[in-house]
Design an enzyme around this catalytic site. Sequence first.
Site, PDB file in Angstrom:
ATOM      1  N   ARG A 121       0.841  -1.198   0.000  1.00  0.00           N
ATOM      2  CA  ARG A 121       0.000   0.000   0.000  1.00  0.00           C
ATOM      3  C   ARG A 121       0.875   1.247   0.000  1.00  0.00           C
ATOM      4  O   ARG A 121       2.010   1.211   0.423  1.00  0.00           O
ATOM      5  CB  ARG A 121      -0.923   0.002   1.217  1.00  0.00           C
ATOM      6  N   LYS A 186       2.806  -7.302  12.244  1.00  0.00           N
ATOM      7  CA  LYS A 186       1.997  -7.514  11.028  1.00  0.00           C
ATOM      8  C   LYS A 186       2.219  -8.917  10.463  1.00  0.00           C
ATOM      9  O   LYS A 186       3.347  -9.354  10.260  1.00  0.00           O
ATOM     10  CB  LYS A 186       2.390  -6.457   9.989  1.00  0.00           C
ATOM     11  N   ARG A 319      -0.416   5.751  19.209  1.00  0.00           N
ATOM     12  CA  ARG A 319       0.520   6.708  19.802  1.00  0.00           C
ATOM     13  C   ARG A 319       1.580   5.957  20.591  1.00  0.00           C
ATOM     14  O   ARG A 319       1.300   4.931  21.192  1.00  0.00           O
ATOM     15  CB  ARG A 319      -0.222   7.660  20.719  1.00  0.00           C
TER      16      ARG A 319
HETATM   17  C1  BTN Z   1       0.372  -3.791   2.332  1.00  0.00           C
HETATM   18  O1  BTN Z   1       1.152  -2.863   2.088  1.00  0.00           O
HETATM   19  O2  BTN Z   1       0.088  -4.106   3.474  1.00  0.00           O
HETATM   20  C2  BTN Z   1      -0.266  -4.560   1.190  1.00  0.00           C
HETATM   21  C3  BTN Z   1       0.598  -5.696   0.747  1.00  0.00           C
HETATM   22  C4  BTN Z   1      -0.013  -6.532  -0.355  1.00  0.00           C
HETATM   23  C5  BTN Z   1       0.970  -7.553  -0.874  1.00  0.00           C
HETATM   24  C6  BTN Z   1       0.335  -8.498  -1.843  1.00  0.00           C
HETATM   25  S1  BTN Z   1       1.378  -9.867  -2.229  1.00  0.00           S
HETATM   26  C7  BTN Z   1       0.282 -10.347  -3.472  1.00  0.00           C
HETATM   27  C8  BTN Z   1      -0.175  -9.097  -4.180  1.00  0.00           C
HETATM   28  N1  BTN Z   1       0.751  -8.735  -5.217  1.00  0.00           N
HETATM   29  C9  BTN Z   1       1.375  -7.587  -4.955  1.00  0.00           C
HETATM   30  O3  BTN Z   1       2.224  -7.050  -5.677  1.00  0.00           O
HETATM   31  N2  BTN Z   1       0.954  -7.086  -3.779  1.00  0.00           N
HETATM   32  C10 BTN Z   1      -0.066  -7.929  -3.188  1.00  0.00           C
END
Ligand code: BTN
Length: 322
Positions: A121, A186, A319
């Site tokens: 993201r 995460k 925070r």
């Molecule tokens: C995030 O930033 O939390 C989202 C990550 C999403 C990763 C997945 S892996 C499969 C799919 N292909 C990608 O290039 N990204 C998503």
Amino acid sequence: MKSRALLGLLSDGQIHSGESLAARLGVSRTAVWKQIKRAEDEGFSIETIRGKGYRLKTPVDLLDATEILGHLPPDIRSSVSLKVFDELDSTNAEIIRQRGSDNGAAVPVCLADHQTAGRGRRGRQWQSPRGENLYLSLGLTFRGGFSMLDGLSLVLGLAVAEALEKEGAKDIGLKWPNDLFLADAKLAGILVELQGELEEGVVQVVAGIGVNVHMTRGEGVGQAWTSLARAMPDNEWARNRLASSIIAGVLGAADVFADKGFVEFREQWQARDIFRDRSLKTAAGELRGKGGGVDEQGNYLIEVDGYQEKVRAGEISLRANS
Ligand code: BTN
């Protein structure tokens, strides 16, 4: 992966003689030896036991399309077009490419063992080491225009959390909008990309899901992370089973969402909210308050001096002193 057939035979962790491998692969013993070297070059650790044969030092969990399809309920199996790749730039990019060349009725689903340009993201990279995690994307289609997609990304996070718990994971929390957490680390991330409108009101979405399964080293991840194997080492995590559960869970949830919207999932989402009642601030720091859950559109609510402020998009963090 050129050594896939050999690794398939060694994946039971037992010792296999060069002779038996040669017979099963239909090649000479010299060719087996060359494949062993190639597998080592690809990063697999294989022990040579003199006079006996070869054994994988650490187990491999190979992705296999037939196995993934085999674990799916029959109605879902017949509704997907599944492709498994050894390597891709990004599974999201692959779904977009596939849809450009084929507008078939089946739901396109693809997985890769390794991504060279995994997307996260907010333009971030998603670390995608070979053979360790799940990198999976599905091409979803919804009717009703872009406005009906409110809350979709939250529903996807919830569906993945429930699918992982069906396979033995415990206590998965959700960090708005759709990160999966175990305690404060995460476990998985979801990238929803809107591909566009196919025709009036018919929208195409790519749901990209990355789950840390076996990962033990996370160089470059840039935040607290965990994996299923790290957090729950007593389970035998099998990527094919996990992939089937996620595909079935996401497609089931997408159907209910298309029919009823986010409201149908709101309560279940709130039950996993890791922000609830904790001190929060938005990324730019302009809003500080207490986590108040999500509204019916999936916006996050921050309680500030007795009022509820809506956060529609962007980042929220806990925070430091929470
Ligand atoms: C995030 O930033 O939390 C989202 C990550 C999403 C990763 C997945 S892996 C499969 C799919 N292909 C990608 O290039 N990204 C998503």
